[in-house]
Design an enzyme around this catalytic site. Structure first.
Site, PDB file in Angstrom:
ATOM      1  N   CYS A   1      30.023  39.836  42.402  1.00  0.00           N
ATOM      2  CA  CYS A   1      28.893  40.501  41.757  1.00  0.00           C
ATOM      3  C   CYS A   1      27.977  41.126  42.834  1.00  0.00           C
ATOM      4  CB  CYS A   1      28.123  39.496  40.917  1.00  0.00           C
ATOM      5  SG  CYS A   1      26.989  40.216  39.730  1.00  0.00           S
TER       6      CYS A   1
ATOM      7  N   CYS B   1      28.773  42.787  32.769  1.00  0.00           N
ATOM      8  CA  CYS B   1      27.855  41.970  33.555  1.00  0.00           C
ATOM      9  C   CYS B   1      26.477  42.629  33.598  1.00  0.00           C
ATOM     10  CB  CYS B   1      28.400  41.805  34.980  1.00  0.00           C
ATOM     11  SG  CYS B   1      27.224  41.049  36.116  1.00  0.00           S
TER      12      CYS B   1
ATOM     13  N   GLY C   1      55.329  23.695  41.721  1.00  0.00           N
ATOM     14  CA  GLY C   1      54.826  23.078  40.498  1.00  0.00           C
ATOM     15  C   GLY C   1      55.102  21.593  40.395  1.00  0.00           C
TER      16      GLY C   1
ATOM     17  N   CYS D   1      28.446  37.865  36.056  1.00  0.00           N
ATOM     18  CA  CYS D   1      29.688  37.445  36.702  1.00  0.00           C
ATOM     19  C   CYS D   1      29.573  35.996  37.148  1.00  0.00           C
ATOM     20  CB  CYS D   1      29.971  38.287  37.943  1.00  0.00           C
ATOM     21  SG  CYS D   1      30.377  39.993  37.603  1.00  0.00           S
TER      22      CYS D   1
ATOM     23  N   CYS E   1      25.793  43.676  37.589  1.00  0.00           N
ATOM     24  CA  CYS E   1      26.607  44.645  38.326  1.00  0.00           C
ATOM     25  C   CYS E   1      27.417  45.550  37.409  1.00  0.00           C
ATOM     26  CB  CYS E   1      27.519  43.937  39.325  1.00  0.00           C
ATOM     27  SG  CYS E   1      28.948  43.152  38.582  1.00  0.00           S
TER      28      CYS E   1
END
Lengths: 316, 259
Positions: free
Chosen positions: A302, A271, A62, A296, A274
């Protein structure tokens, strides 16, 4: 493959030999690399410099490590930081995937992919599972990453405290001493104005219990995926000349309040193509009569689901 | 009655700007609950002294010893930055002359008051908000203004908000740099009244810089008069103002309109 990928056992074995073969033009020519460029565009000294910065970044999860960012053959804001990180860690045996907003076929993704095909000759893929190295802008793939994979994020502004504290000397001190109360002031102000934490992307996280980090502009939906992820996560900011990293299996906690806990976005419908209910969805406007569909944002996810026979309500 | 130990002991403090003198040979003790006023004309080193006492400027010579809550009397020069910064945001307060320097102008009043709470680890939105609301009342700002930005406040309200923002962690020592300078006479009187009440109620020690002897008369127990970076006279406020000994103090007192 670089020293960094010693944490990546899958590509590690081939990494040793890649440096040798990469330097012979004949070997690269076979793979379609353009002559006249050094492998991965950057010269070896630059790559080594970036790898050194990355090693430090991995050692201090980080923490933003300064590096000598180079001019790249595309403008700032198009992912020059991510490209330099990718160029520094890519090896001849790597399989590269590039996504932009989750899609493999957007301008940014297509151009960066073809750039690396040209200057390295490595294999590219759209399948998350087959890739060893993934460069991304604004998303983490829906398919869970596995140990050995490396994901490279393009970062526009690495400093999470920048809008609250303009002085670099001061933000560095604040990072060193973990003085992050002011970040909560921003979240407090969000709740005052909107009744909830309205930050939806680039949502600030604490890495390994110490450093505050901007996860690049990924939706907060993707924040939980960073937590204890088995893949190595590298971040590059070209204009701001900073790299940082989240090593595999590192704690990544999103900031919140006890009475306003961190939550991710939810959609009311699955979605349309899908039928996925657990994916991040984009809203697509279909006409000027209010018609719209949710699909998606991860096109590969997808597509794979549709191949497997999943169907949404608008699937052809 | 046993005399309490001093909260702040200052010995031979000096700050130079190159060859120019900021302040020099400053020594005094400050006791808990005491209000000390530093007076002097413009350019006499008052603000330099205040900033040096708070260690926002590093002194070139001398020492400042503060009676810390856990560690007892500690030389501030020996404290690591982390401890000093913690002191700044918990046990000390700093009220600036211009509220724009002491407030976050682009976030709400509540966030301004809550900032110190969040800095010391408070993570409950409701609790932070309740405390902020309470403090807004204590500095006589209407509770409905909790979510307004300080830029929508009057000068007097901004200054009171700055007080609330500093006092929310119950500091024992507050530095104030000309807190009333930007306020008109009527607002000033009300502000000083409020300040006096809070100081008594919370037993605050205050080091206050002002060029206005009337402010000193109203608030301060003790007065330090400065000229060219040095203390020329010090004593109980009323005593010093009624019977100034040093020619410069006499000049200062006689030039004030109605101190």
């Amino acid at each position: 493959m670089s020293t960094v990928s010693s944490t990546a056992p899958n590509s590690g074995s081939s990494a040793v030999s890649s440096a040798g073969t990469a330097s012979t033009p004949a070997a690269l020519g076979e793979r379609g690399m353009q002559p006249g460029y050094n492998f991965a565009y950057l010269d070896e000294h630059t790559k080594r410099m970036i790898r050194r910065a990355l090693l430090k970044a991995v050692a201090i999860p980080g923490y933003q490590v300064p590096f000598g960012s180079r001019e790249m053959p595309l403008p700032y804001g198009w992912g020059t930081g991510g490209i330099q990180v990718t160029a520094a860690v890519i090896g001849a045996a790597d399989v590269l995937k590039v996504i932009d907003q989750g899609a493999d076929d957007t301008t940014n993704a297509v151009n960066i992919r073809s750039f690396f095909r040209k200057v390295t000759g490595v294999a590219t893929t759209e399948k998350t599972g087959e890739a060893t190295l993934i460069q991304t802008r604004h998303r983490i793939p829906e398919t869970p990453l596995r140990a050995g994979q490396v994901i490279v994020y393009q970062v526009p502004i690495p400093e999470p405290l920048r809008w609250l504290e303009p002085r670099e000397t001061e933000t560095r001190t604040m990072h060193a001493l973990s003085e992050y109360g002011v970040m909560h002031v921003k979240l407090y102000e969000d709740i005052v104005r909107h009744g909830r934490i309205a930050t939806t992307y680039d949502y600030p996280v604490i890495v390994n219990g110490h450093y505050l980090m901007r996860p690049s502009p990924i939706p907060k939906f993707d924040n939980p995926k960073m937590h204890r992820n088995p893949a190595l996560q590298l971040f590059g900011a070209g204009r701001e000349k900073r790299v940082y990293a989240v090593p595999p299996y590192t704690d990544v906690r999103s900031l919140d309040f006890e009475d306003h806990p961190f939550t991710v976005e939810r959609w009311e419908e699955p979605c349309a193509l899908c039928g996925a209910t657990e994916a991040y969805l984009d809203e697509i406007i279909l006409d000027d009569k209010g018609g719209r569909m949710f699909v998606c944002s991860d096109t590969e996810y997808c597509g794979t689901r549709r191949e497997q026979g999943h169907r949404g309500k608008d699937a052809a | 009655m046993k005399m309490p130990s001093p909260l702040l002991q200052v010995r031979g403090l000096a700050k130079h700007y190159g060859r120019r003198v900021g302040c020099e040979e400053v020594s005094f003790d400050l006791y808990p609950g005491e209000v000390l006023c530093i007076a002097g004309e413009s350019g006499s080193g008052k603000s330099t002294l205040l900033n040096t006492l708070a260690f926002e400027l590093r002194p070139d010579a001398g020492s400042v010893v503060y009676d810390m809550k856990e560690k007892g009397p500690t030389d501030l020069g020996s404290l690591p930055d982390a401890a000093l910064r913690e002191l700044w945001r918990t046990d000390w307060g700093f009220v600036r002359q211009n509220p724009r320097d002491g407030l976050r102008m682009n976030v709400s009043a509540g966030a301004n008051i809550g900032e110190r709470l969040m800095a010391v680890g408070s993570r409950h939105y409701g609790a932070i908000r309740d405390t902020a609301q309470d403090w807004l009342g204590r500095v006589e700002i209407d509770a409905t203004r909790l979510d307004d930005a300080p830029s929508a406040f009057s000068g007097g309200m901004q200054q009171r908000l700055q007080i609330a923002r500093n006092l929310v962690t119950h500091p024992r020592l507050v530095f104030m740099d000309e807190p009333t300078a930007g306020l008109d006479a009527s607002v000033q009187a009300r502000f000083l009244d409020l300040l006096r009440g809070l100081v008594q109620e919370l037993r605050l020690a205050v080091i206050l810089v002002t060029h206005d002897l009337a402010v000193a008369r109203l608030l301060a127990h003790r007065l330090i008069v400065m000229k060219r970076g040095r203390i020329v006279e010090t004593g109980l406020t009323d005593q010093l103002l009624d019977d100034p000994q040093h020619p410069y103090t006499q000049l200062l007192v006689s030039s004030a309109l109605a101190a």
